[in-house]
Write a protein that holds these residues in place. Structure first.
Motif, PDB file in Angstrom:
ATOM      1  N   GLY A 104      64.216   5.508  89.837  1.00  0.00           N
ATOM      2  CA  GLY A 104      63.015   6.079  90.426  1.00  0.00           C
ATOM      3  C   GLY A 104      62.024   5.054  90.947  1.00  0.00           C
ATOM      4  N   ASP A 105      62.406   3.771  90.970  1.00  0.00           N
ATOM      5  CA  ASP A 105      61.522   2.712  91.466  1.00  0.00           C
ATOM      6  C   ASP A 105      61.107   3.018  92.910  1.00  0.00           C
ATOM      7  OD1 ASP A 105      60.239   0.412  92.250  1.00  0.00           O
ATOM      8  OD2 ASP A 105      61.920  -0.941  91.862  1.00  0.00           O
ATOM      9  N   PRO A 106      59.801   3.167  93.194  1.00  0.00           N
ATOM     10  CA  PRO A 106      59.369   3.569  94.537  1.00  0.00           C
ATOM     11  C   PRO A 106      59.141   2.422  95.513  1.00  0.00           C
ATOM     12  CG  PRO A 106      57.478   3.510  93.079  1.00  0.00           C
ATOM     13  CD  PRO A 106      58.687   3.136  92.234  1.00  0.00           C
ATOM     14  N   THR A 107      59.450   1.176  95.140  1.00  0.00           N
ATOM     15  CA  THR A 107      58.967   0.035  95.924  1.00  0.00           C
ATOM     16  C   THR A 107      59.928  -0.477  96.996  1.00  0.00           C
ATOM     17  OG1 THR A 107      59.798  -1.611  94.328  1.00  0.00           O
ATOM     18  CG2 THR A 107      57.592  -0.709  93.946  1.00  0.00           C
ATOM     19  N   GLU A 156      58.352  13.468  98.821  1.00  0.00           N
ATOM     20  CA  GLU A 156      59.267  14.031  97.833  1.00  0.00           C
ATOM     21  C   GLU A 156      59.586  13.015  96.742  1.00  0.00           C
ATOM     22  OE1 GLU A 156      62.749  15.618  99.690  1.00  0.00           O
ATOM     23  OE2 GLU A 156      61.604  16.844 101.119  1.00  0.00           O
ATOM     24  N   ARG A 157      59.902  13.529  95.558  1.00  0.00           N
ATOM     25  CA  ARG A 157      60.338  12.693  94.433  1.00  0.00           C
ATOM     26  C   ARG A 157      61.845  12.473  94.533  1.00  0.00           C
ATOM     27  NH1 ARG A 157      57.815  16.090  89.478  1.00  0.00           N
ATOM     28  NH2 ARG A 157      59.218  17.658  90.356  1.00  0.00           N
ATOM     29  N   SER A 158      62.306  11.319  94.058  1.00  0.00           N
ATOM     30  CA  SER A 158      63.748  11.064  94.122  1.00  0.00           C
ATOM     31  C   SER A 158      64.151   9.950  93.165  1.00  0.00           C
ATOM     32  CB  SER A 158      64.179  10.699  95.551  1.00  0.00           C
ATOM     33  OG  SER A 158      63.595   9.489  95.976  1.00  0.00           O
ATOM     34  N   ALA A 159      65.465   9.830  92.946  1.00  0.00           N
ATOM     35  CA  ALA A 159      65.998   8.833  92.011  1.00  0.00           C
ATOM     36  C   ALA A 159      66.021   7.431  92.608  1.00  0.00           C
ATOM     37  CB  ALA A 159      67.406   9.236  91.580  1.00  0.00           C
ATOM     38  N   LEU A 160      66.222   7.343  93.922  1.00  0.00           N
ATOM     39  CA  LEU A 160      66.295   6.045  94.584  1.00  0.00           C
ATOM     40  C   LEU A 160      65.474   6.104  95.872  1.00  0.00           C
ATOM     41  CD1 LEU A 160      67.642   3.208  94.354  1.00  0.00           C
ATOM     42  CD2 LEU A 160      69.430   4.062  95.858  1.00  0.00           C
ATOM     43  N   PRO A 161      64.143   6.050  95.745  1.00  0.00           N
ATOM     44  CA  PRO A 161      63.282   6.111  96.927  1.00  0.00           C
ATOM     45  C   PRO A 161      63.535   4.942  97.870  1.00  0.00           C
ATOM     46  CG  PRO A 161      62.014   6.482  94.921  1.00  0.00           C
ATOM     47  CD  PRO A 161      63.364   5.982  94.492  1.00  0.00           C
ATOM     48  N   ASN A 165      59.698   6.986 100.856  1.00  0.00           N
ATOM     49  CA  ASN A 165      60.103   8.351 101.224  1.00  0.00           C
ATOM     50  C   ASN A 165      59.255   8.920 102.352  1.00  0.00           C
ATOM     51  OD1 ASN A 165      62.070   8.142  99.300  1.00  0.00           O
ATOM     52  ND2 ASN A 165      61.265   9.703  97.936  1.00  0.00           N
ATOM     53  N   VAL A 166      58.710   8.011 103.193  1.00  0.00           N
ATOM     54  CA  VAL A 166      57.937   8.442 104.350  1.00  0.00           C
ATOM     55  C   VAL A 166      58.381   7.672 105.591  1.00  0.00           C
ATOM     56  CG1 VAL A 166      55.880   9.055 103.002  1.00  0.00           C
ATOM     57  CG2 VAL A 166      56.077   6.748 103.977  1.00  0.00           C
ATOM     58  N   SER A 221      72.528  12.100 102.191  1.00  0.00           N
ATOM     59  CA  SER A 221      73.097  11.609 103.448  1.00  0.00           C
ATOM     60  C   SER A 221      72.097  10.734 104.201  1.00  0.00           C
ATOM     61  CB  SER A 221      73.528  12.790 104.329  1.00  0.00           C
ATOM     62  OG  SER A 221      72.437  13.660 104.577  1.00  0.00           O
ATOM     63  N   LEU A 222      70.794  11.036 104.079  1.00  0.00           N
ATOM     64  CA  LEU A 222      69.787  10.215 104.750  1.00  0.00           C
ATOM     65  C   LEU A 222      69.659   8.854 104.070  1.00  0.00           C
ATOM     66  CD1 LEU A 222      67.535   9.818 106.820  1.00  0.00           C
ATOM     67  CD2 LEU A 222      65.957  10.868 105.190  1.00  0.00           C
ATOM     68  N   VAL A 223      69.660   8.823 102.732  1.00  0.00           N
ATOM     69  CA  VAL A 223      69.582   7.543 102.015  1.00  0.00           C
ATOM     70  C   VAL A 223      70.761   6.663 102.413  1.00  0.00           C
ATOM     71  CG1 VAL A 223      69.496   6.437  99.750  1.00  0.00           C
ATOM     72  CG2 VAL A 223      68.368   8.647 100.090  1.00  0.00           C
ATOM     73  N   LYS A 224      71.934   7.247 102.521  1.00  0.00           N
ATOM     74  CA  LYS A 224      73.135   6.511 102.947  1.00  0.00           C
ATOM     75  C   LYS A 224      72.932   5.899 104.330  1.00  0.00           C
ATOM     76  CE  LYS A 224      77.701   7.715 104.793  1.00  0.00           C
ATOM     77  NZ  LYS A 224      78.511   6.531 104.431  1.00  0.00           N
ATOM     78  N   VAL A 225      72.441   6.686 105.272  1.00  0.00           N
ATOM     79  CA  VAL A 225      72.254   6.211 106.644  1.00  0.00           C
ATOM     80  C   VAL A 225      71.194   5.106 106.705  1.00  0.00           C
ATOM     81  CG1 VAL A 225      71.352   6.877 108.907  1.00  0.00           C
ATOM     82  CG2 VAL A 225      73.035   8.318 107.772  1.00  0.00           C
ATOM     83  N   LEU A 226      70.095   5.289 105.983  1.00  0.00           N
ATOM     84  CA  LEU A 226      69.008   4.313 106.032  1.00  0.00           C
ATOM     85  C   LEU A 226      69.417   2.977 105.422  1.00  0.00           C
ATOM     86  CD1 LEU A 226      65.887   6.501 105.144  1.00  0.00           C
ATOM     87  CD2 LEU A 226      66.685   5.766 107.394  1.00  0.00           C
ATOM     88  N   LEU A 227      70.212   3.024 104.357  1.00  0.00           N
ATOM     89  CA  LEU A 227      70.657   1.770 103.748  1.00  0.00           C
ATOM     90  C   LEU A 227      71.719   1.088 104.609  1.00  0.00           C
ATOM     91  CD1 LEU A 227      70.011   0.034 101.351  1.00  0.00           C
ATOM     92  CD2 LEU A 227      71.774   1.218 100.031  1.00  0.00           C
TER      93      LEU A 227
END
Length: 422
Positions: A104-107, A156-161, A165-166, A221-227
């Motif tokens: 959940g680290d947001p940094t 939104e809250r998430s496990a791997l920001p 998340n903006v 799917s978005l986290v995958k694409v962004l990384l």
């Protein structure tokens, strides 16, 4: 000689009692004025050195706290988290593959922190596996306003920001968009900026230059694409296994996260701090578990048990009493080095959410957290009098139809009187 000492002691007690009685009369009279007659008001003031309640006006009643909730979130982080943020667990069976499970680290790539801890670890791997289903929290907490879905204060809250998340966009000299993946998809509109409610389609108003943060819908799917957009390797979303990866990676100093949350009243950071805290007591991320643990253990002696449903105070389901805020603030003051503690709080007349209010004559005297929702404004923290006394207070105003400034003006008048007369 003994009689003289006794008389001096008695005189000191009488003077102190007179001063306290005057304080009580003066502030109570202000609170009983017609201005407060159509709202719900609570004020609780405690002299920490004397262990004495100086004023209790509805201090044991429940109020909508708004972002004063972050005081409890701060105490949770300070209690459960180590000096550096436990960012994620990982495992690397060979030189080409790594598995990461977020805490959940947001940094990571956050607009303010711009931390690259996770990136530096995974950037050279050909295969990156991400575990994103190790969280029980839904994207929003109970009681959040549905119409805030594209407001900067409601990511939104998430496990791997990632990127806070903006989507961050500005157009001062040229269009700048982060993450860059969305630049080609950013639409310029004549009279609108924000996002479509159920899809990651973003709009920026024509002629606007100010930097704007618009929450993303955080699908795996978005986290995958962004990384994948910033590393060489292939990213795969995998299911949570029977046990988490064995190695723990840390990121930024925890105090930096707390300070930012409190200074600008950052809702996203507050929510993620509770999620991070839960990682220290459970294999599954759950802000509910963090709150339940604190209430049943560290805060089991609270005089009024709150209804505590989120980390930020966005929810109107939260219910806290002024006395409970003073109790937790007093505990922090006793447990944490004073200079370290006060640096977490906005400072009257100096910076943060009270930089335009409660300025000292020659030095700051109010260190406190604001909490505002429509028709509600609260302030809880520490007031240092001219005589050097430290007062812990919680001033809560609910359900008024005045302007916020009208509320603050009266609060400021009372605080200045306290500063000068006690």
């Amino acid at each position: 000689m003994v009689f003289r000492i006794f008389c001096c002691g008695l005189l000191a007690i009488l003077l102190t009692n007179c001063k306290t009685a005057k304080l009580n009369r003066t502030l109570s009279s202000s609170l009983e004025s017609s201005f407060y007659s159509e709202q719900f008001t609570g004020l609780y003031i405690y002299d920490i050195a004397k262990d004495k309640v100086l004023l209790n006006h509805n201090g044991n009643k429940y109020f909508t706290p708004a972002s004063n909730t972050k005081i409890f979130t701060l105490y949770t982080g300070l209690t459960l988290l180590p000096d550096s943020i436990p960012s994620f667990y990982y495992e690397s069976p060979n030189d080409s593959t790594i598995t990461i499970q977020g805490n959940g680290d947001p940094t990571l790539f956050h607009p303010y922190f711009k931390d690259s801890t996770a990136y530096n670890l995974v950037k050279d791997y050909k295969h990156v596996n991400l575990v994103l289903d190790n969280i029980e929290d839904r994207r929003y907490a109970p009681g959040w306003a549905w119409e805030d879905f594209d407001s900067y204060f409601s990511p939104e809250r998430s496990a791997l920001p990632i990127y806070g998340n903006v989507v961050t966009v500005s157009n001062e000299n040229s269009l700048k968009v982060a993450p860059g993946y969305f630049k080609e998809h950013m639409k310029i509109a004549d009279d609108f900026y924000g996002r479509k409610e159920f899809e990651n389609t973003f709009y920026y108003k024509k002629g606007r230059t100010k930097e704007t943060e618009i929450p993303m819908i955080m699908k795996p799917s978005l986290v995958k694409v962004l990384l994948e957009d910033v590393i060489e390797g292939e990213v795969t979303i995998v299911k949570q296994g029977p046990s988490k990866p064995s190695e723990l990676q840390y990121s930024i100093p925890s105090d930096s996260l707390y300070r930012r949350m409190m200074e600008v009243s950052d809702n996203f950071l507050a929510e993620q701090i509770l999620i991070l805290a839960s990682s220290t007591i459970s294999d599954t991320l759950s802000s509910d578990k963090a709150r339940d643990y604190m209430l049943k253990n560290e805060l089991k002696d609270l005089k009024q048990v709150p209804r505590w449903v989120d980390g930020s105070g966005l929810s109107r389901y939260n219910l806290f009493s002024p006395a409970s805020f003073v109790q937790v603030l007093s505990r922090m003051y006793q447990e944490i080095d004073r200079d370290r503690l006060l640096q977490f709080f906005p400072v009257g007349g100096e910076f943060g959410t009270i930089e335009n209010w409660y300025a000292g004559k020659d030095k700051p005297y109010v260190y406190a957290k604001t909490g505002s929702l429509g028709n509600n404004h609260n302030l809880s923290g520490f007031l240092i009098t001219d005589s050097g006394k430290v007062l812990v207070f919680s001033f809560m105003n609910n359900h008024y139809k005045h302007s916020n400034n009208a509320i603050k003006e009266r609060m400021e008048t009372m605080f200045e009187w306290l500063r000068d007369n006690y």
